[in-house]
Design a protein around this motif. Sequence first.
Motif, PDB file in Angstrom:
ATOM      1  N   GLY A 176      -5.300   0.707  -4.347  1.00 47.04           N
ATOM      2  CA  GLY A 176      -5.539  -0.741  -3.722  1.00 47.04           C
ATOM      3  C   GLY A 176      -4.118  -1.377  -3.044  1.00 47.04           C
ATOM      4  N   GLN A 177      -3.106   0.138  -2.918  1.00 49.83           N
ATOM      5  CA  GLN A 177      -1.557  -0.899  -2.613  1.00 49.83           C
ATOM      6  C   GLN A 177      -0.836  -0.277  -1.713  1.00 49.83           C
ATOM      7  OE1 GLN A 177      -0.062  -2.947  -4.514  1.00 49.83           O
ATOM      8  NE2 GLN A 177      -1.277  -3.486  -6.077  1.00 49.83           N
ATOM      9  N   ASN A 178      -1.880  -0.289  -0.722  1.00 48.71           N
ATOM     10  CA  ASN A 178      -1.695   0.240   0.829  1.00 48.71           C
ATOM     11  C   ASN A 178      -0.202  -0.430   2.039  1.00 48.71           C
ATOM     12  OD1 ASN A 178      -4.001  -0.831   1.003  1.00 48.71           O
ATOM     13  ND2 ASN A 178      -5.178   0.550   2.549  1.00 48.71           N
ATOM     14  N   ALA A 184      -4.113  -2.830   5.669  1.00 49.11           N
ATOM     15  CA  ALA A 184      -5.186  -2.991   5.052  1.00 49.11           C
ATOM     16  C   ALA A 184      -6.188  -1.725   5.854  1.00 49.11           C
ATOM     17  CB  ALA A 184      -5.918  -4.287   5.191  1.00 49.11           C
ATOM     18  N   GLY A 185      -7.344  -0.727   4.414  1.00 48.68           N
ATOM     19  CA  GLY A 185      -7.200   0.442   5.156  1.00 48.68           C
ATOM     20  C   GLY A 185      -7.122   1.353   5.697  1.00 48.68           C
ATOM     21  N   GLY A 186      -5.702   1.350   5.298  1.00 49.52           N
ATOM     22  CA  GLY A 186      -5.288   2.711   5.247  1.00 49.52           C
ATOM     23  C   GLY A 186      -5.077   3.607   3.751  1.00 49.52           C
ATOM     24  N   HIS A 220      -1.906 -10.969   0.466  1.00 48.67           N
ATOM     25  CA  HIS A 220      -1.778  -9.940   1.356  1.00 48.67           C
ATOM     26  C   HIS A 220      -3.290  -9.210   0.850  1.00 48.67           C
ATOM     27  CE1 HIS A 220       0.362  -8.887  -2.024  1.00 48.67           C
ATOM     28  NE2 HIS A 220       0.814  -7.762  -2.164  1.00 48.67           N
ATOM     29  N   HIS A 221      -3.192  -7.747   1.171  1.00 48.19           N
ATOM     30  CA  HIS A 221      -4.402  -6.762   1.428  1.00 48.19           C
ATOM     31  C   HIS A 221      -4.974  -6.218  -0.472  1.00 48.19           C
ATOM     32  CE1 HIS A 221      -2.224  -4.056   3.742  1.00 48.19           C
ATOM     33  NE2 HIS A 221      -2.159  -3.560   2.834  1.00 48.19           N
ATOM     34  N   HIS A 222      -3.447  -5.952  -0.732  1.00 54.52           N
ATOM     35  CA  HIS A 222      -3.297  -5.220  -1.647  1.00 54.52           C
ATOM     36  C   HIS A 222      -4.563  -6.221  -2.822  1.00 54.52           C
ATOM     37  CE1 HIS A 222       1.141  -4.079  -1.163  1.00 54.52           C
ATOM     38  NE2 HIS A 222      -0.241  -3.485  -0.305  1.00 54.52           N
ATOM     39  N   ALA A 246       3.843  -5.140   2.794  1.00 53.57           N
ATOM     40  CA  ALA A 246       2.675  -4.852   3.014  1.00 53.57           C
ATOM     41  C   ALA A 246       2.756  -5.346   5.091  1.00 53.57           C
ATOM     42  CB  ALA A 246       1.646  -5.471   2.697  1.00 53.57           C
ATOM     43  N   ASP A 247       2.190  -5.449   6.075  1.00 55.09           N
ATOM     44  CA  ASP A 247       1.872  -5.821   7.225  1.00 55.09           C
ATOM     45  C   ASP A 247       1.248  -7.239   7.817  1.00 55.09           C
ATOM     46  OD1 ASP A 247      -0.673  -4.659   7.095  1.00 55.09           O
ATOM     47  OD2 ASP A 247      -0.460  -3.437   8.999  1.00 55.09           O
ATOM     48  N   SER A 248       0.589  -7.696   6.482  1.00 52.71           N
ATOM     49  CA  SER A 248      -0.113  -8.888   6.226  1.00 52.71           C
ATOM     50  C   SER A 248       1.297  -9.854   5.140  1.00 52.71           C
ATOM     51  CB  SER A 248      -1.123  -8.162   5.758  1.00 52.71           C
ATOM     52  OG  SER A 248      -2.027  -8.126   4.201  1.00 52.71           O
TER      53      SER A 248
END
Length: 487
Positions: A55-57, A60-62, A331-333, A411-413
Amino acid sequence: MKRMLLIGALAVLALSLDLGAQDARGVVDAASRAMGTATLQGVSYSATGSSYSVGQNYTAGGAWPRFTVSKYDAALNFGVPVMREEFQRVDDENPPKGGGAGPYVPESQQGGIRPIPFGPQTTRAMRDGRTENGALLIWLTPHGFLKGAAANNATVRAGQRGVQVVSFPAFGGKYTISGTLNAQNLVERVETKVSNPMYGDMALEALYSDYRDVNGVKFPMHIVQRQGGFPTFDLRVSNVQPNSDQAASLTAPPRPAGAPAAEGPARATAKELAPGFWALEGGIPMSFLVEFRDHVVVIEAPGNEERTEAMLAEVKRVTPNKPIRYVVNTHHHSDHSGGLRAVVAEGIPILTHQSNKAYYEKLFRNPSQVVPDKLSRAPKAAVIEGVGDKRVLTDGTRSVELLHLSGNLHADSLLVVYLPKERMLLQADAFAPRPPGAKPLPSSPYTTNLLEHVRKRKLDVAQLVHIHGGMDPFSALVETANRRGTN
Ligand SMILES: [Zn+2]
Ligand SMILES: [Zn+2]
């Protein structure tokens, strides 16, 4: 005629299921003999390799971010049943990318932000086989799987490449545990599905290879665990000790089986930080509420469905009769996004960085059948609006700016939320202030990036509001970002 055919088909089906169960007993017995499982009461082993934070990528999706495991020790007692795991991980990716530092731990002064300081970080866990989580992890081990299959009405079917797939139901059919036996009768893969508030049903898999014989017990020297399709552990095993004293001495953890977490029901309490701006306290990370003339905006939906419903109820109490126009996702985490499925179920639009949009739209169509949630019971299309470099929410009286921290390696987001009138900046995971008296750290690249954005965008910030809790004057960010040195 049709009915006759149907009865015939059902009879054949019943017959084949029956045979499946009988076959399964023979198959599991044969594998248990080949693996040495029947005489195995417990086992201890060591390893080194990699661990990864679910969950810490970075994207997202990586894949989940990697840490080096410098030491891993496990002991299993199948009789209790219980598994003890202890490992040391080193944050040696340079530069670090993604999350996974974990919360700050006063004893070790580690956690909060990457790179994790002060050498290896130790994790200890007791897997209590009387709990769902503990039982699943023990059944996921190769010998634990065969013991579980022998005790739980297993069935068998032929798979591809001559393998046999043995499956058994657990916890009243909530889970199905499936193991693949290769031509040598060795367990080469075990899998099940677990529930996650953000991802819904998630595959949990273990892959076993490079088997060796240790005193009549077959044990894999290479273990890979995966969750959601990406590795969580990749371990090279050494020093396997079947029926070790260490394993035999393991006893059940004191917590009674199936006891609920001690926290009690979720609740949220609004605390006003400025006129029309509240922190919604009730867990970490937190949510925030901004009031506009004829609507409100919520920032962050962490946790899970229960926490999010408590948070949304508090929003309705504080600002009744004002609809929630958006929930902003920083962010997506998974610790920041576990409540988003509940937000989608409520039909509230989500604002997140545009790089998450397509991924979220697909993600929130995932089933959640292991633990059914509102969204899986009444599926609804997610309404996601992507934010680019900047998005200003305003009604003419106040404004809220969503700003993308481009280039931030956490995070890139990653978005921050700027309230110009209040001179406040809400941030998650780019800056983790340390408690008074803690050893100072050299600056993290996550923190220097935040300060660069504040300067480049000419933001007038008096106070930083941390989504993981607490507030600091802007000077704390400047001081931390400018700190030099090494651990
Ligand atoms: Zn994060
Ligand atoms: Zn976080």
